[in-house]
Design a protein around this motif. Structure first.
Motif, short mmCIF file in Angstrom:
data_model
loop_
_atom_site.label_atom_id
_atom_site.label_comp_id
_atom_site.label_asym_id
_atom_site.label_seq_id
_atom_site.Cartn_x
_atom_site.Cartn_y
_atom_site.Cartn_z
N ASN B 48 0.86 -1.18 0.00
CA ASN B 48 0.00 0.00 0.00
C ASN B 48 0.90 1.23 0.00
O ASN B 48 1.60 1.50 0.95
N GLU B 49 0.86 1.94 -1.11
CA GLU B 49 1.73 3.11 -1.23
C GLU B 49 1.59 4.03 -0.06
O GLU B 49 2.51 4.71 0.36
N MET B 50 0.42 4.06 0.47
CA MET B 50 0.19 4.96 1.59
C MET B 50 1.04 4.57 2.79
O MET B 50 1.56 5.42 3.48
N ALA B 51 1.17 3.27 3.01
CA ALA B 51 1.98 2.83 4.15
C ALA B 51 3.41 3.31 3.99
O ALA B 51 4.02 3.83 4.91
N ARG B 52 3.89 3.17 2.77
CA ARG B 52 5.25 3.61 2.50
C ARG B 52 5.38 5.10 2.73
O ARG B 52 6.29 5.57 3.39
N ASN B 53 4.45 5.82 2.16
CA ASN B 53 4.50 7.27 2.30
C ASN B 53 4.36 7.69 3.75
O ASN B 53 4.95 8.66 4.19
N LEU B 54 3.56 6.92 4.48
CA LEU B 54 3.35 7.24 5.88
C LEU B 54 4.67 7.24 6.62
O LEU B 54 4.97 8.12 7.40
N TYR B 55 5.47 6.21 6.36
CA TYR B 55 6.76 6.14 7.02
C TYR B 55 7.70 7.21 6.54
O TYR B 55 8.56 7.67 7.26
N HIS B 56 7.56 7.59 5.29
CA HIS B 56 8.38 8.68 4.78
C HIS B 56 7.73 10.03 5.02
O HIS B 56 8.22 11.06 4.61
N ARG B 57 6.56 9.96 5.69
CA ARG B 57 5.81 11.17 6.00
C ARG B 57 5.45 11.96 4.75
O ARG B 57 5.38 13.17 4.77
N LYS B 58 5.27 11.25 3.66
CA LYS B 58 4.86 11.93 2.44
C LYS B 58 3.62 11.24 1.86
O LYS B 58 3.49 10.03 1.92
N SER B 59 2.74 12.03 1.31
CA SER B 59 1.55 11.44 0.72
C SER B 59 1.68 11.31 -0.79
O SER B 59 0.97 10.56 -1.41
N GLY B 60 2.62 12.06 -1.38
CA GLY B 60 2.76 12.05 -2.84
C GLY B 60 1.66 12.84 -3.52
O GLY B 60 1.47 12.73 -4.72
N ILE B 61 0.92 13.62 -2.75
CA ILE B 61 -0.21 14.38 -3.30
C ILE B 61 -0.01 15.87 -3.07
O ILE B 61 0.41 16.29 -1.99
N VAL B 62 -0.31 16.65 -4.07
CA VAL B 62 -0.31 18.11 -3.95
C VAL B 62 -1.71 18.61 -4.20
O VAL B 62 -2.36 18.20 -5.16
N ALA B 63 -2.18 19.49 -3.33
CA ALA B 63 -3.52 20.05 -3.51
C ALA B 63 -3.44 21.35 -4.30
O ALA B 63 -2.54 22.16 -4.09
N ILE B 64 -4.36 21.53 -5.22
CA ILE B 64 -4.48 22.78 -5.97
C ILE B 64 -5.84 23.36 -5.62
O ILE B 64 -6.88 22.76 -5.91
N ILE B 65 -5.83 24.51 -4.97
CA ILE B 65 -7.08 25.12 -4.50
C ILE B 65 -7.46 26.26 -5.42
O ILE B 65 -6.67 27.19 -5.63
N VAL B 66 -8.66 26.19 -5.99
CA VAL B 66 -9.14 27.25 -6.89
C VAL B 66 -10.57 27.60 -6.52
O VAL B 66 -11.26 26.81 -5.88
N PRO B 67 -11.03 28.79 -6.94
CA PRO B 67 -12.40 29.18 -6.61
C PRO B 67 -13.43 28.38 -7.42
O PRO B 67 -14.48 28.06 -6.91
#
Lengths: 330, 330
Positions: B48-67
């Protein structure tokens, strides 16, 4: 940044025990629980939602896959879907596939690895087999993806019929419709088949202009419009999606043809682009917000484990009367 | 669906040990490692990529916020940013805030809880303080968010100047510009300040039509355009963002004014909408793809722990000459 591991060390317990406390799942001795809660407070720990979701095997994220975010139809769909998902407590992850055709495969991997809880897909470059082997919650927008994946679309046959009738009633003698490349299996093909049939039945020549494969960039529309304006001088009625219709009007005017006196146009989609021409453009309106909320409802059912009998959903289309199909003065 | 827990149980080890093996981090006895790898193979476990990222404290996701995702400027920005992020190995999560003003706060919480690795934000309804207290990677698109958050924008002063000069050269005698509500702190205000100054300097009356607060829906543009067409009969030059400019042209034509003979128009943004009117619309072009790739580059630097000296980046704008600012025949 405090982690579960820090809390665990501080409380002299294992990380799994801390997680159980955070999620309220599984047995934890009261004394141990107190130690952990104290550690959490002392270290000012903010639970990583991901850890919680990991144990619940849910990410809280739904992916929406589209060919191009900037296309008005998909942009309006995403807008509505994102809001509907948020109301159900889900974050949206928008996945753009157009420029890179192997992106679709990558996004399916995401789902397979549980990075997202479900997918709404409006693209289909991969084999149906790759979708149906997934056994994860998927809903298809306007795409047939086999027997196990529900498809939400509109009544495109009615759409094609309404468009044909509008151009016939206006008095068109030779028409052209812009179609997608037919090898994509999509319900929207039905509008073009019906349109052509009705024209044939009425003895009106009907040209089918095939779009480039998945050509969604504005430059593609512009080029196609110029080619049509150049190569079909006798056509006096046009049927295309809104953005193509509006671009066509422009290209025909640039060649000296008067809109809407010399030619008639019917659009399809009903996006904001359809409201821009003056005089007004007649168009077949897809209920895009309803398409989005329906996709979301169907997906949420499946994410929550309800697997109702598969049914494809077909929403109604309506005709928005504009000046662009007012009768010829002959 | 096999989990780390299943693998751990199968190999008679703790889940944390399995994770260490998956991530190649920390010491694991070779004998234990072999046991774990065998278990992984036997159970056909997909990490589960998330488990890996969890240990690396990274989600691999960037949020883009727009109106609003469906606004052409933001849609085109998102398109380009998503592709740029993907090339750096990041998934995009698009966050739409318009309809619900407290969504922005919710998305900042996501970041705080590490659900995303960074944020590109084009909205600003919250206090600067809530952003600057985050201490996480953020880049602002066309918004000033305090001293610690880099802002990527264009040279709006030049944009305002080019627009003013085009209308003056065309021979306009009374102009109107559509501005956003001024209490949002954004670099784009500068275009309107400069525009007004130049008109004043040239003795040309300049009306400022204030848009509704954050009114991004098409119906808002349409209503504003009708009001302007109704209430400013003497104005002969207009300056507005593309989508507003195109809607204005339509509303003025509907009131019987001829385009572009009776009035001149300059747009702003250079989105696909600017290419729709015929005759062509003059507009100030923002390099939207470059804005997006620059935001991404700056953000990636910060995600990777490089904290270069803060600098705000200003890209150039250009003038696209169209028929809509051709000189009056007086």
């Amino acid at each position: 940044m405090t982690t579960i591991q820090d809390v665990a060390r501080h409380a002299h317990v294992g990380a799994a025990t801390v997680s159980r406390v955070l999620n309220g799942s599984g047995y934890v001795k009261e004394e141990t629980r107190d130690k952990i809660l104290r550690a959490i407070k002392e270290l000012n720990y903010t639970p990583n939602e991901m850890a919680r979701n990991l144990y619940h095997r849910k990410s809280g994220i739904v992916a929406i896959i589209v060919p191009e975010v900037s296309h008005p139809y998909f942009a309006e769909f995403i807008n509505a879907a994102e809001i509907a998902l948020f109301r159900h407590g889900y974050q949206s992850m928008i996945c753009n596939t157009w420029r890179e055709q192997n992106y679709e495969a990558h996004y399916l991997d995401l789902l397979r690895q549980q990075r997202v809880d479900g997918i709404i897909t409006g693209v289909h470059t991969l084999d149906i087999a790759q979708y149906s082997s997934l056994d994860r919650p998927i809903v298809a927008l306007d795409r047939t993806l086999g027997e196990h994946i529900p498809c939400v679309a509109v009544n495109h046959e009615k759409g094609g019929r309404l468009a044909a009738e509008a151009l016939i009633q206006a008095g068109c003698r030779s028409v052209l419709q812009c179609t997608g490349v037919r090898r994509v299996s999509t319900p929207s093909n039905a509008r073009h088949e019906v349109f052509e049939k009705i024209m044939a039945k009425n003895g009106i020549p009907c040209y089918n202009y095939l779009s480039k494969w998945n050509g969604f960039e504005y430059a593609d529309y512009d080029q196609a419009a110029r080619e049509i304006a150049e190569n079909y001088p006798d056509v006096d009625g046009y049927f295309a999606t809104d953005i193509m219709a509006v671009t066509l009007i422009r290209a025909l005017q640039a060649k000296g043809r008067r809109y809407p006196v010399d030619f008639k146009v019917v659009g399809y989609d009903g996006t904001f682009v359809s409201k821009l021409p003056y005089p007004s453009l007649s168009t077949i309106v897809q209920p895009i917000e309803e398409l989005a909320s329906t996709c979301v409802d169907v997906l949420i059912e499946r994410i929550n484990g309800k697997t109702p009998e598969l049914k494809n959903i077909e929403l109604d289309v309506t005709f928005r009367q504009g000046e662009s199909t007012k009768s010829f003065n002959r």
